[in-house]
Design an enzyme around this catalytic site. Structure first.
Site, PDB file in Angstrom:
ATOM      1  N   ARG A 375     -16.190 -47.398 -61.168  1.00 18.88           N
ATOM      2  CA  ARG A 375     -14.790 -47.323 -61.571  1.00 18.88           C
ATOM      3  C   ARG A 375     -14.477 -48.287 -62.725  1.00 18.88           C
ATOM      4  NH1 ARG A 375     -10.732 -46.334 -56.824  1.00 18.88           N
ATOM      5  NH2 ARG A 375     -11.684 -48.159 -55.944  1.00 18.88           N
ATOM      6  N   VAL A 497      -8.161 -38.912 -61.443  1.00 23.71           N
ATOM      7  CA  VAL A 497      -9.478 -38.981 -60.783  1.00 23.71           C
ATOM      8  C   VAL A 497      -9.872 -40.420 -60.425  1.00 23.71           C
ATOM      9  CG1 VAL A 497     -10.247 -36.872 -61.908  1.00 23.71           C
ATOM     10  CG2 VAL A 497     -10.729 -39.047 -62.977  1.00 23.71           C
ATOM     11  N   GLU A 498     -10.863 -40.531 -59.580  1.00 26.68           N
ATOM     12  CA  GLU A 498     -11.400 -41.826 -59.090  1.00 26.68           C
ATOM     13  C   GLU A 498     -10.297 -42.719 -58.525  1.00 26.68           C
ATOM     14  OE1 GLU A 498     -14.131 -43.822 -61.692  1.00 26.68           O
ATOM     15  OE2 GLU A 498     -15.485 -42.125 -61.741  1.00 26.68           O
ATOM     16  N   GLY A 499      -9.427 -42.122 -57.710  1.00 24.25           N
ATOM     17  CA  GLY A 499      -8.313 -42.867 -57.141  1.00 24.25           C
ATOM     18  C   GLY A 499      -7.086 -42.649 -57.998  1.00 24.25           C
TER      19      GLY A 499
END
Ligand SMILES: Cc1cc2nc3c(=O)[nH]c(=O)nc-3n(C[C@H](O)[C@H](O)[C@H](O)COP(=O)(O)OP(=O)(O)OC[C@H]3O[C@@H](n4cnc5c(N)ncnc54)[C@H](O)[C@@H]3O)c2cc1C
Length: 820
Positions: A375, A497-499
């Site tokens: 991330r 995306v990614e949280g």
């Protein structure tokens, strides 16, 4: 000794001991000495000693303290703190803390920050950037990719595979490139300046997915089989976690596998029967191997006593019977490969679990551990790279484009937007460099990665919007000459995306930060959860009294910094940055103090008070962003010409910290506590302002004027001056326009009139005719005119070209009622 003198000394001593974070025993000893002095001068009587003994003895006699103070407090603590779920526990345990912990704890050591090594590229990594990355940027045609083909061309796919773009994280022993995190970031930054489809396609296999998971947790057989194939592009991976029912709450996936015996390749083996329905999966439509997350159940006890083993990750070849892939989603006109996948009762051996059967149920831990690294790389880098390129392009365009007889970049309104773009581009690059540098030092910075992901994607979205506004219609009309619109359209992808960002800001940053970065909270939680009651009491006692001392210290420090304006604090440099370090130390102490008060007054409820959490997280985040900016300025030699960029970025962060604190106190759940805290931390109200108009002006000038500071801002981006590169052409035109401005003025003076700054080719002929300029100067005017026209031109189309369903044009309309 007068009693007033003694009381003043007692207050000063308490203040000093608290400020310097003295231990309880040192504090008691120092106070005992003061009591003795008071007795000597007949100020302290026997009663005073009794009061002192009544307070000091219970606190300092360990067994007494544990039994009568700590033990009841531990019981109370257990009652109010909610139990942590296994997934929460694993998320908290994943990753490490780094300079974020120093910032959280109220007394950051700025020299330590500057001593962290500056990340550097190896010769091989630099050669990759200058070679294959440069080449693929030159190959890609973004309009063809996004509009005509809705995919990368076969040549580009092959080029990426042949040059191991999908193997940046894979170790050399498997044939991969094994680049450091900083190098991966630089590659993604450069690719995204050319095409976000390109950077997404390269980013995903190098982020959380089969390659990463196999290297960390795979069995030797899995690594030996898959990793060389991934390196050569013989396998295209994807990772499927999200399902229609479980997006942000990914731990709640309904996809499942049941342990059972079955037949695989003609043999009976112990395996699992998998059923899943996933969506939004990047590269799924073209993937050959699916990293699949599901919940594993063992109802017949074939693996042991546990029936629900938990989230598990396996590698599923997509050509197996029952695996459905191929259909595509259409993410905001940025058509990287993304789509759903399903499977029903697909039987695979247990050996398909990443890491083998022993890793059944370990999937969530694996994912959060890898995410704490990934991330911090992919989305922050693509955001930073995109804005670096846009800062260069927008600066150039603002100088080239004229309205009201002036370059639009000279207008104050445009300067304001340019200030934001330039200052943020400088900051974003600083943050990716520092965060990937932390990874290369061996950290798995879970809090930093959430901060970088949230703030850089938000800044990217805001700056793209600013850039669109500056470009006016040029940004809106799409076609091969538009270098902005796809980035503008696709910005929400990075946000989601990614949280997804609202969740990341409101829950993740501070939720993890408070527990991981605080010096005592995690120890208290762990002690409270310890089944060994003696050990639990010992640990809780140690953490609790450390915590009390820490909290008291931060109250005194905050008050002292407010009274002194933090002007007496020592700083590593005495130049323009001095005040920044002082204010950041002050805000860091405020954060530590406010955190403790929030935890004390809200307890377990803090988890649900998301906006309290978000604002405390903002304070931590902006402290980190400002630290990265100061580090960059220092690492790059504290150059005077970079000052406006650094100053804009740090001043913006400081202003945002103040605003977060103000909003926190205004909305503090307990109003009386909120007001009392305001007296401590903002006694004079909000006095910091946004970066000034002067600062915006300085940054705007810098973006529009070729020079070292401007070049450093765009360093590493694809700005090569070749016909296929719109950004490179803009750079050339900026140089030409700046160079021909004095020539233009010369012609105007010679012909005695102020000519409009267009049709510069005609100006060239006039200048030649009256002998004001020579042929070289005339040629420069002609070239500048060609570049200027190209820069402001937009595309137009034959109407038929814009109709997606060509059957509508030939009368074979499939949707007759609709069309009618
Ligand atoms: C283009 C694209 C590519 C993707 N690639 C992949 C991939 O390769 N693999 C994969 O597994 N997944 C992938 N995803 C899934 C992505 O990670 C999810 O979209 C994301 O986790 C959010 O889930 P959701 O879209 O269902 O939103 P939801 O979970 O429905 O959330 C909706 C909103 O609610 C907010 N929200 C949710 N919970 C909270 C909370 N507790 N507090 C505050 N706000 C909250 C969210 O922030 C969001 O704003 C991709 C998604 C997209 C769009």
């Amino acid at each position: 000794m007068d009693i007033l003198i003694w009381i003043t000394s007692a207050i000063a001593l308490s203040w000093f001991m608290a400020y310097s974070r003295a231990s309880l025993s040192s504090y008691t000893l120092a106070f005992a000495v003061l009591m003795l002095l008071g007795t000597f001068f007949s100020v302290i009587s026997f009663v005073g000693w009794v009061v002192f003994a009544l307070v000091a003895l219970p606190l300092n006699v360990t067994n007494f303290r544990k039994q009568y103070i700590t033990s009841p407090l531990l019981a109370l603590y257990k009652g109010i703190m909610p139990e942590m779920s296994r997934t929460e526990q694993e998320a908290i345990n994943a990753g490490t803390t780094w300079f974020d912990a120093d910032l959280f704890r109220g007394a950051p050591d700025w020299q330590k920050l500057h001593n962290f090594p500056q990340p550097r590229l190896s010769a091989e990594e630099q050669a990759f950037l200058d070679g294959p990355v440069e080449e693929v940027c030159a190959m890609i045609d973004d309009w063809h990719t996004t509009h005509e083909r809705a995919d990368l061309s076969p040549e580009i796919w092959q080029y990426l595979k042949d040059n191991k773009f999908f193997a940046m994280i894979i170790k050399k022993k498997y044939g991969g490139l094994e680049f450091c995190a900083y190098a991966q970031s630089r590659v993604l930054q450069k690719l995204t300046g050319a095409s976000s489809v390109l950077s997404s396609t390269v980013g995903v296999p190098n982020s959380l997915g089969p390659g990463e998971l196999l290297q960390h947790y795979g069995t030797k057989e899995q690594q030996d089989y898959y990793l060389p194939r991934l390196v050569k592009g013989e396998e295209i991976p994807c990772f499927a976690l999200t399902s229609p029912e479980a997006g942000s709450d990914a731990g709640a996936i309904p996809d499942f596998g049941v342990v059972c015996k079955g037949e695989f390749e003609g043999k009976e083996v112990l395996g699992m029967r998998l059923t899943w329905d996933k969506r939004y999966i990047t590269l799924a439509p073209v993937a050959t191997v699916l990293g699949l997350a599901f919940k594993l159940q063992d109802p017949d006890g074939l693996l042991g006593d546990e029936e629900d083993l938990g989230i598990t990750c396996a590698l599923i070849p997509t050509d197996l019977d029952g695996v459905i892939t191929g259909r595509r989603h259409f993410p905001l006109n940025v058509p990287f490969q993304n789509g759903p996948t399903q499977g029903k009762d697909v039987f695979v051996p247990l050996d398909f679990i990443i890491g083998g059967p022993k890793m059944a149920g370990q999937g969530w831990r694996m994912l959060v551990e890898c995410l704490s690294v990934g991330r911090a790389i992919t989305l922050p880098s693509t955001s930073a790279g995109g804005i670096k390129s846009l800062a260069m392009a927008t600066g150039a365009y603002s100088r080239i484009r004229r309205q009201f007889k002036l370059p639009i970049g000279k207008m104050e309104g445009i300067e304001e937007a340019l200030g934001r773009i330039g200052g943020n581009a400088y900051l974003m690059d600083a943050v990716t460099t520092m965060s990937t540098g932390a990874i290369d030092l061996g950290e798995k910075p879970s809090v930093i990665s959430a901060i970088a992901k949230y703030h850089l994607t938000e800044k990217m979205r805001a700056c793209v919007t600013d850039s669109m506004d500056i470009h006016g219609g040029k940004g809106i009309c799409m076609g091969p000459n538009n270098y902005l619109a796809r980035g503008y359209q696709g910005a929400p992808v990075a946000i989601t995306v990614e949280g997804a960002n609202i969740l990341t800001r409101n829950m993740i940053i501070y939720g993890q930060g408070a527990i991981r970065c605080h010096p005592y909270v995690l120890a208290e939680l762990q002690a409270a959860g310890n089944k060994d009651s003696k050990q639990a009491l010992d640990d809780f006692d140690h953490a609790l009294f450390g915590h009390v001392g820490f909290a008291v210290s931060n109250i005194f420090r905050s008050l002292w910094f407010s009274l002194s304006g933090s002007r007496l604090l020592k700083t590593p440099y005495q130049d323009e940055t001095r005040r920044y370090y002082q204010l950041m130390t002050r805000f860091s102490s405020n954060l530590a103090m406010l955190s403790d008060v929030a935890m004390l007054t809200l307890g377990g409820d803090l988890k649900r008070r998301e906006r309290v959490s978000a604002r405390l997280g903002d304070m931590l985040s902006y402290l980190y962003l400002a630290s990265a900016t100061l580090k960059r300025f220092n690492d790059e030699g504290r150059r005077a010409e970079d000052l406006p960029l650094m100053q804009w970025a740090v001043e913006d962060c400081l202003y945002n910290i103040q605003q977060a604190m103000d909003a926190l106190l205004t909305n503090f759940p307990n109003k009386i506590v909120g007001k009392a805290l305001r007296v401590l931390v903002l006694p004079l109200g909000c006095w910091l302002t946004k970066p000034s108009d002067k600062r915006d002006h300085q940054v705007a000038r810098l973006l529009q004027t070729p020079g070292d500071a401007r070049s450093r801002l765009g360093e590493g981006q694809y700005l090569t001056r070749e016909d296929s590169n719109l950004m490179g052409q803009l750079e050339q035109t900026l140089d030409d326009i700046v160079a021909c401005e004095p020539i233009f003025e010369k012609v105007c003076r010679a012909v005695g009139t102020k000519l409009p700054f267009y049709r510069l080719n005609e100006v060239a002929e006039q200048g030649l005719a009256c002998g004001a300029i020579n042929e070289t100067e005339a040629e420069l005017l002609r070239r500048a005119e060609a570049g200027r026209k190209a820069a402001i031109d937009v595309d137009d189309f034959d109407p038929a070209d814009l109709v997606a369903d060509k059957s509508l044009l030939t009368g074979e309309d499939k949707n007759q009622p609709h069309a009618a």
